[in-house]
Design a protein around this motif. Structure first.
Motif, PDB file in Angstrom:
ATOM      1  N   GLY A  90       8.290 -40.931  57.669  1.00 10.71           N
ATOM      2  CA  GLY A  90       8.970 -41.524  56.606  1.00 10.71           C
ATOM      3  C   GLY A  90       8.427 -42.931  56.378  1.00 10.71           C
ATOM      4  O   GLY A  90       8.859 -43.670  55.694  1.00 10.71           O
ATOM      5  N   ARG A  91       7.012 -43.008  56.758  1.00  8.77           N
ATOM      6  CA  ARG A  91       6.344 -44.443  56.443  1.00  8.77           C
ATOM      7  C   ARG A  91       5.512 -44.282  55.102  1.00  8.77           C
ATOM      8  O   ARG A  91       4.136 -44.075  55.011  1.00  8.77           O
ATOM      9  N   PHE A  92       6.358 -44.068  54.141  1.00 12.82           N
ATOM     10  CA  PHE A  92       5.789 -43.775  52.761  1.00 12.82           C
ATOM     11  C   PHE A  92       4.697 -44.796  52.041  1.00 12.82           C
ATOM     12  O   PHE A  92       3.726 -44.304  51.578  1.00 12.82           O
ATOM     13  N   ALA A  93       5.209 -45.887  52.201  1.00 14.39           N
ATOM     14  CA  ALA A  93       3.916 -46.933  51.957  1.00 14.39           C
ATOM     15  C   ALA A  93       2.737 -47.063  52.445  1.00 14.39           C
ATOM     16  O   ALA A  93       1.613 -46.795  51.838  1.00 14.39           O
ATOM     17  N   GLU A  94       2.610 -46.839  53.862  1.00 18.98           N
ATOM     18  CA  GLU A  94       1.458 -46.599  54.429  1.00 18.98           C
ATOM     19  C   GLU A  94       0.801 -45.260  54.252  1.00 18.98           C
ATOM     20  O   GLU A  94      -0.302 -45.201  54.127  1.00 18.98           O
ATOM     21  N   ALA A  95       1.565 -44.205  54.022  1.00 18.19           N
ATOM     22  CA  ALA A  95       1.058 -42.848  53.557  1.00 18.19           C
ATOM     23  C   ALA A  95       0.388 -42.853  52.190  1.00 18.19           C
ATOM     24  O   ALA A  95      -0.899 -42.370  52.132  1.00 18.19           O
ATOM     25  N   ILE A  96       1.095 -43.653  51.187  1.00 14.94           N
ATOM     26  CA  ILE A  96       0.554 -43.610  49.935  1.00 14.94           C
ATOM     27  C   ILE A  96      -0.685 -44.337  49.782  1.00 14.94           C
ATOM     28  O   ILE A  96      -1.769 -43.967  49.391  1.00 14.94           O
ATOM     29  N   ALA A  97      -0.827 -45.554  50.622  1.00 16.83           N
ATOM     30  CA  ALA A  97      -2.121 -46.378  50.759  1.00 16.83           C
ATOM     31  C   ALA A  97      -3.284 -45.719  51.132  1.00 16.83           C
ATOM     32  O   ALA A  97      -4.393 -45.587  50.652  1.00 16.83           O
ATOM     33  N   LEU A  98      -3.180 -44.820  52.371  1.00 15.06           N
ATOM     34  CA  LEU A  98      -4.098 -44.128  52.696  1.00 15.06           C
ATOM     35  C   LEU A  98      -4.492 -42.780  51.807  1.00 15.06           C
ATOM     36  O   LEU A  98      -5.610 -42.509  51.806  1.00 15.06           O
ATOM     37  N   ARG A 121      -5.719 -35.490  45.541  1.00 20.60           N
ATOM     38  CA  ARG A 121      -5.010 -36.023  44.152  1.00 20.60           C
ATOM     39  C   ARG A 121      -3.550 -35.648  44.279  1.00 20.60           C
ATOM     40  O   ARG A 121      -2.621 -36.152  44.017  1.00 20.60           O
ATOM     41  N   GLU A 122      -3.363 -34.314  44.574  1.00 17.60           N
ATOM     42  CA  GLU A 122      -2.304 -33.524  44.649  1.00 17.60           C
ATOM     43  C   GLU A 122      -1.170 -34.161  45.527  1.00 17.60           C
ATOM     44  O   GLU A 122      -0.007 -34.456  45.410  1.00 17.60           O
ATOM     45  N   LEU A 123      -1.827 -34.554  46.772  1.00 15.91           N
ATOM     46  CA  LEU A 123      -0.945 -34.928  47.786  1.00 15.91           C
ATOM     47  C   LEU A 123      -0.666 -36.371  47.647  1.00 15.91           C
ATOM     48  O   LEU A 123       0.417 -36.881  47.950  1.00 15.91           O
ATOM     49  N   LEU A 124      -1.598 -37.031  46.996  1.00 16.64           N
ATOM     50  CA  LEU A 124      -1.054 -38.436  46.569  1.00 16.64           C
ATOM     51  C   LEU A 124       0.109 -38.532  45.668  1.00 16.64           C
ATOM     52  O   LEU A 124       1.111 -39.140  45.534  1.00 16.64           O
ATOM     53  N   ILE A 125      -0.099 -37.687  44.729  1.00 18.16           N
ATOM     54  CA  ILE A 125       1.023 -37.511  43.642  1.00 18.16           C
ATOM     55  C   ILE A 125       2.504 -37.016  44.208  1.00 18.16           C
ATOM     56  O   ILE A 125       3.349 -37.577  43.912  1.00 18.16           O
ATOM     57  N   SER A 126       2.226 -36.091  45.113  1.00 14.43           N
ATOM     58  CA  SER A 126       3.368 -35.574  45.897  1.00 14.43           C
ATOM     59  C   SER A 126       4.213 -36.631  46.596  1.00 14.43           C
ATOM     60  O   SER A 126       5.311 -36.754  46.491  1.00 14.43           O
ATOM     61  N   ALA A 127       3.309 -37.497  47.316  1.00 13.11           N
ATOM     62  CA  ALA A 127       3.831 -38.444  48.315  1.00 13.11           C
ATOM     63  C   ALA A 127       4.779 -39.524  47.176  1.00 13.11           C
ATOM     64  O   ALA A 127       5.598 -39.945  47.822  1.00 13.11           O
ATOM     65  N   ARG A 128       3.986 -39.845  45.909  1.00 18.73           N
ATOM     66  CA  ARG A 128       4.680 -40.788  45.227  1.00 18.73           C
ATOM     67  C   ARG A 128       6.000 -40.235  44.889  1.00 18.73           C
ATOM     68  O   ARG A 128       6.951 -40.900  44.604  1.00 18.73           O
ATOM     69  N   ASN A 129       5.841 -38.979  44.216  1.00 21.28           N
ATOM     70  CA  ASN A 129       7.109 -38.232  43.879  1.00 21.28           C
ATOM     71  C   ASN A 129       8.154 -38.372  44.939  1.00 21.28           C
ATOM     72  O   ASN A 129       9.513 -38.407  44.681  1.00 21.28           O
ATOM     73  N   ARG A 130       7.836 -38.151  46.315  1.00 17.84           N
ATOM     74  CA  ARG A 130       8.788 -38.051  47.293  1.00 17.84           C
ATOM     75  C   ARG A 130       9.602 -39.430  47.625  1.00 17.84           C
ATOM     76  O   ARG A 130      10.577 -39.480  47.945  1.00 17.84           O
ATOM     77  N   LEU A 131       8.656 -40.488  47.492  1.00 16.99           N
ATOM     78  CA  LEU A 131       9.129 -41.752  47.576  1.00 16.99           C
ATOM     79  C   LEU A 131      10.049 -42.215  46.429  1.00 16.99           C
ATOM     80  O   LEU A 131      11.271 -42.808  46.728  1.00 16.99           O
ATOM     81  N   ARG A 132       9.656 -41.746  45.351  1.00 17.87           N
ATOM     82  CA  ARG A 132      10.726 -42.069  44.113  1.00 17.87           C
ATOM     83  C   ARG A 132      11.999 -41.326  44.328  1.00 17.87           C
ATOM     84  O   ARG A 132      12.850 -41.804  43.998  1.00 17.87           O
ATOM     85  N   ARG A 133      11.970 -40.093  44.821  1.00 17.36           N
ATOM     86  CA  ARG A 133      13.245 -39.446  45.109  1.00 17.36           C
ATOM     87  C   ARG A 133      14.348 -39.917  46.225  1.00 17.36           C
ATOM     88  O   ARG A 133      15.286 -40.076  46.250  1.00 17.36           O
ATOM     89  N   ARG A 134      13.390 -40.719  47.043  1.00 12.61           N
ATOM     90  CA  ARG A 134      14.229 -41.264  48.251  1.00 12.61           C
ATOM     91  C   ARG A 134      14.908 -42.531  47.735  1.00 12.61           C
ATOM     92  O   ARG A 134      15.709 -43.204  48.465  1.00 12.61           O
ATOM     93  N   SER A 135      14.199 -43.201  46.944  1.00 10.27           N
ATOM     94  CA  SER A 135      14.645 -44.526  46.240  1.00 10.27           C
ATOM     95  C   SER A 135      15.984 -44.366  45.438  1.00 10.27           C
ATOM     96  O   SER A 135      16.361 -43.428  44.872  1.00 10.27           O
TER      97      SER A 135
END
Length: 135
Positions: A90-98, A121-135
């Protein structure tokens, strides 16, 4: 103060994360490694990504960067596995930065058309999408 792990310990962590992924037994979307490479087994990191496993994973990219360089495939895999563990925790900000760093280094080292660059690239997009859905 915590003692720095030995090179052998870091090498073992690196081997486990590259071969088994960050959290054996979880799907890629949840931050697991490729189960086809792990045989479904449970290695050094156990069955899930708890604080201890994440703490161990946090050391592996530093080792790889020092030994292999920033854009070596093993460094990219190890950094990606740490990002997946952060995402799983659940540490999305750190995940997205990496994920961003891994993708950028992959494009530079492997090329924009390399299959791993596309995967990062797909993993980055997926993480960003998951963060958006959680917000």
């Amino acid at each position: 103060m915590e003692r720095e792990p030995s090179v052998d310990t870091l090498r073992n962590i690196h081997s486990e994360t590259v071969l088994r992924g960050p959290c054996p037994g979880r799907s890629s979307a949840e931050g697991a490694g490729d189960r086809s490479r792990s045989g479904g087994g449970v290695g050094l990191l156990g069955a899930g990504c708890g604080k201890t496993q994440v703490a161990l994973l946090e050391r592996a990219p530093t080792y790889c960067e020092r030994v292999f360089g920033d854009d070596h495939p093993d460094t990219l895999t190890t950094r990606n596995n740490l990002a997946a563990a952060y995402q799983s925790a659940g540490r999305f900000a750190e995940a997205i930065a990496l994920y961003e760093r891994t993708f950028t280094d992959s494009e530079r080292g492997l090329g924009a058309d390399h299959p791993h660059s596309a995967m990062y690239r797909e993993l980055l997009i997926s993480a960003r999408n998951r963060l958006r859905r959680r917000s």
